[in-house]
Design an enzyme around this catalytic site. Structure first.
Site, PDB file in Angstrom:
ATOM      1  CG  ASP B  90       4.953  -5.971   2.770  1.00  0.00           C
ATOM      2  OD1 ASP B  90       5.921  -5.333   3.219  1.00  0.00           O
ATOM      3  OD2 ASP B  90       4.447  -5.724   1.663  1.00  0.00           O
ATOM      4  CB  SER B  91       8.329 -10.433   4.594  1.00  0.00           C
ATOM      5  OG  SER B  91       7.991 -10.901   3.298  1.00  0.00           O
ATOM      6  N   GLY B  92       8.549  -7.818   2.474  1.00  0.00           N
ATOM      7  CA  GLY B  92       9.306  -7.427   1.303  1.00  0.00           C
ATOM      8  C   GLY B  92       9.347  -8.520   0.246  1.00  0.00           C
ATOM      9  N   GLY B  93       8.952  -9.724   0.627  1.00  0.00           N
ATOM     10  CA  GLY B  93       9.023 -10.845  -0.307  1.00  0.00           C
ATOM     11  C   GLY B  93       8.227 -10.589  -1.578  1.00  0.00           C
ATOM     12  CG  PHE B  94       3.756  -9.478  -3.293  1.00  0.00           C
ATOM     13  CD1 PHE B  94       3.301 -10.561  -4.043  1.00  0.00           C
ATOM     14  CD2 PHE B  94       3.330  -8.207  -3.650  1.00  0.00           C
ATOM     15  CE1 PHE B  94       2.436 -10.365  -5.118  1.00  0.00           C
ATOM     16  CE2 PHE B  94       2.476  -8.007  -4.723  1.00  0.00           C
ATOM     17  CZ  PHE B  94       2.024  -9.087  -5.454  1.00  0.00           C
ATOM     18  CG  ASP B 144       6.195 -14.504   1.495  1.00  0.00           C
ATOM     19  OD1 ASP B 144       6.823 -13.417   1.533  1.00  0.00           O
ATOM     20  OD2 ASP B 144       5.025 -14.579   1.088  1.00  0.00           O
ATOM     21  CD  GLN B 185       3.274 -17.606  -0.665  1.00  0.00           C
ATOM     22  OE1 GLN B 185       2.544 -17.911  -1.609  1.00  0.00           O
ATOM     23  NE2 GLN B 185       3.554 -16.338  -0.357  1.00  0.00           N
ATOM     24  N   GLY B 212       0.201 -15.100  -1.598  1.00  0.00           N
ATOM     25  CA  GLY B 212       0.166 -15.684  -2.940  1.00  0.00           C
ATOM     26  C   GLY B 212      -1.224 -15.826  -3.532  1.00  0.00           C
ATOM     27  CG  ASP B 262      -2.923  -5.689   2.763  1.00  0.00           C
ATOM     28  OD1 ASP B 262      -2.810  -6.929   2.871  1.00  0.00           O
ATOM     29  OD2 ASP B 262      -2.333  -5.033   1.877  1.00  0.00           O
ATOM     30  CB  CYS B 300     -21.163   6.498   1.954  1.00  0.00           C
ATOM     31  SG  CYS B 300     -19.483   6.510   2.628  1.00  0.00           S
ATOM     32  CB  CYS B 302     -16.918   8.800   3.905  1.00  0.00           C
ATOM     33  SG  CYS B 302     -17.239   9.370   2.227  1.00  0.00           S
ATOM     34  CB  CYS B 305     -20.726  10.231   1.044  1.00  0.00           C
ATOM     35  SG  CYS B 305     -20.033   9.187  -0.261  1.00  0.00           S
ATOM     36  CG  HIS B 331     -16.762   6.890  -1.224  1.00  0.00           C
ATOM     37  ND1 HIS B 331     -17.853   6.689  -0.413  1.00  0.00           N
ATOM     38  CD2 HIS B 331     -16.870   5.987  -2.243  1.00  0.00           C
ATOM     39  CE1 HIS B 331     -18.610   5.727  -0.922  1.00  0.00           C
ATOM     40  NE2 HIS B 331     -18.039   5.292  -2.034  1.00  0.00           N
TER      41      HIS B 331
END
Lengths: 374, 374
Positions: B90-94, B144, B185, B212, B262, B300, B302, B305, B331
């Site tokens: 990500d850009s670091g903005g958040f 952003d 945004q 956002g 994500d 599942c 995994c 499980c 899991h």
């Protein structure tokens, strides 16, 4: 069901195969500790991948949580923690004396308070065996009393009680698929150790443990006690040095005829960012590693060393990522297991005694047990 | 170097292949989050084994620790964390707007204090791109500004600045092996979201992110915004809905034309003992699991499980063994990745729209985000 075959000898050092219901152990062997039915921060797949063959779990802890009855109901320890290979449980004796809040010893057993919630419990030799039968490890221990190793009078009393309890444990044992080991005690008193070795050796058990060492005595005292004990033990039974230890301790133990070791040190050090290496024990948080592209140990073949740089491991520590503990645990355990592989090869080749000084030199700066390690 | 090929469509839902320098991503795809260059408590081998193809890491965190210059010197993020597959930063903005202690926004950037040590730093669009170029992920984000989604006036200002910054980021970008996504945004304001989608769509970027959202608005608001945005986006670019989410969010996102997701939720829930399941989210510490021999989710595939019982996972939690977090993380991540595999298959078969209500029903009780989750 249990068979111990010595395949090579170098003076007192031996290599062998100990057959258990869950597979053969090549000895000398180091067992990672999974105190609460888990080797800390590692999946059984990871423990297997790093070459472990034997895992130890603690009776005292599992009795308190989740309860040996629960483990039994869920198919026993192997099935509960999904480690379908050899397992060992201790008797709970050491933890009752080191962890429990208070304890009262009498001839029949020990009454103690849980370190978790202060609730009152009682272990007797019979109860310890019954709990270990519920847990179902391949190798189980007689219930013993640990003394102040420097107090001769108390060490003698505790040793004699340990002997009486060992006989009770042998009688109490019902399962045929578990090997019960008697435990040699006697503090750092040579006369007591000799008496204890002679007595425990006289019992009909498939193996013999040596307890009450690596509890604060000097290296020299530990070596002296091993030099008294192992010559008095039968050649054809595996010998287990409980709670030991460092790379140096393992080499010195094998030189004195020990076959089985366990210790929390590799995983405990890992949680404190400390890694075994031929350069000496490394504090992986050290700023000098911030740009270091080498693995923790360039000679190591573990997943951590084959995959990650010191710089990355250090970053994980600084960033408080728990993955750091996992990666260093893998390395530290592999280091001891690989050392034992090397030692077995040297014994098979008949060159362990000549190689031992070099191994001790290589690992010497990993030997110290710092305050807080234990 | 980057190519997005849509292989199947079900109304607005799409399945595709996004080609990156470190491999092809089959979309829709869910990316585990490795904030500090590590998916919490998991080795990259475990992350790969559970089927992850794309991993996100956070620019803000890596800039502060260990520093993007250090990561660059050590060969970039893929090499540093040993994830040789597609990566996204990500850009670091958040994080500047949600984590930093204080911040001052001006037209050129943001000055903020580190949440770690209070030191002062400044991000500009150019700086964010330079940091992301040092990190070297395959997919990178324009810098952003995140606004209070319910404040129309501020959301408009922040959106307009985000648009100007997106153009600056495109000009600042130098590496040819990274795909820079612009970010839509506009809070929960339909008119702003439409304007932002139109503007960002007009830029020459290989993909488009929607930021956002999943920041406290209702599900209905999030869906309404997606219904405004995705129809205005070009068909031939992948769409990434940032920081989302729950199983239900993923299904609803795909229905509205999202390709990439994500979220920290699977690993964060795991550390709080909470597991995704078709029965609804399970608190694995619940006493009812003490004797439960079933896996967390019987459907599942995994490692957790396939290997362990609920009783064992609960024991690890009660005993405070960190392995619990590892096992539940495996899991929870596998649950979302497997859900996306299922969704891709349904889209390929042309039956996703008819299957979606059933999937939503199946996963509905995993949807809530409890206080403390985020």
């Amino acid at each position: 069901m249990f068979k111990f075959q010595i395949t090579a000898r170098n003076n007192r050092a031996r290599a062998g195969i100990f057959t258990t219901p869950h597979g053969d152990l090549l000895t000398p062997v180091f067992a990672p500790v999974g105190t609460q039915a888990a080797v800390k921060t590692l999946t059984p797949a990871q423990v297997k991948e790093l070459g472990a063959t034997l895992v130890l779990s603690n009776t005292y802890h599992l009795y308190l949580r989740p309860g040996d009855d629960v483990v039994s109901e869920l198919g026993g320890l192997h099935r509960f923690m999904r480690w379908p290979y050899p397992m060992l449980t201790d008797s709970g004796g050491f933890q009752v004396f080191s962890l429990a809040q208070t304890r009262q010893i009498d001839e029949e057993g020990v009454t103690f308070k849980s370190h978790i919630d202060g609730s009152t419990h009682r272990f007797t030799p019979q109860r310890s065996i019954r709990i270990q039968e519920n847990l179902g490890a391949d190798i189980i221990m007689a219930f013993d009393e640990c003394s102040d190793p420097n107090d001769h009078a108390y060490s003698k009393l505790a040793m004699e009680r340990t002997h009486r309890w060992a006989e009770i444990c042998i009688k109490a044992k019902r399962r045929g698929d578990q090997a019960l080991f008697g435990i040699v005690q006697g503090g750092v008193q040579a006369d007591l150790r000799a008496a204890s070795a002679t007595f425990i050796a006289s019992l009909d058990t498939p193996g013999i443990a040596i307890g009450g060492l690596s509890v604060g005595e000097t290296k020299e005292e530990m070596h002296a006690m091993l030099d008294v004990v192992t010559p008095l033990l039968p050649e054809n039974k595996p010998r287990y040095l409980m709670g030991v230890g460092t790379p140096e301790d393992l080499i010195n133990g094998v030189l004195r005829g020990i076959d089985i070791f366990d210790c929390v040190l590799p995983t405990r050090l890992a949680r404190h960012h400390s890694a075994f290496s031929p350069e000496g024990r490394l504090n992986m948080m050290n700023a000098s590693f911030a740009h270091d592209e080498r693995p923790i140990d360039e000679t190591c073949d573990c997943y951590t060393c084959k995959t990650f740089t010191r710089a990355y491991v250090r970053h994980l520590i600084v960033a408080k990522e728990l993955l750091a503990g996992t990666l260093i645990s893998i390395h530290n355990l592999r280091a001891l297991i690989r050392l034992m592989e090397q030692v077995r090869n040297y014994i098979a080749q008949g060159i362990f005694e000549e190689k031992a000084p070099g191994l001790l030199e290589q690992w010497k700066n990993n030997a110290s047990r710092e305050p807080g390690d234990g």
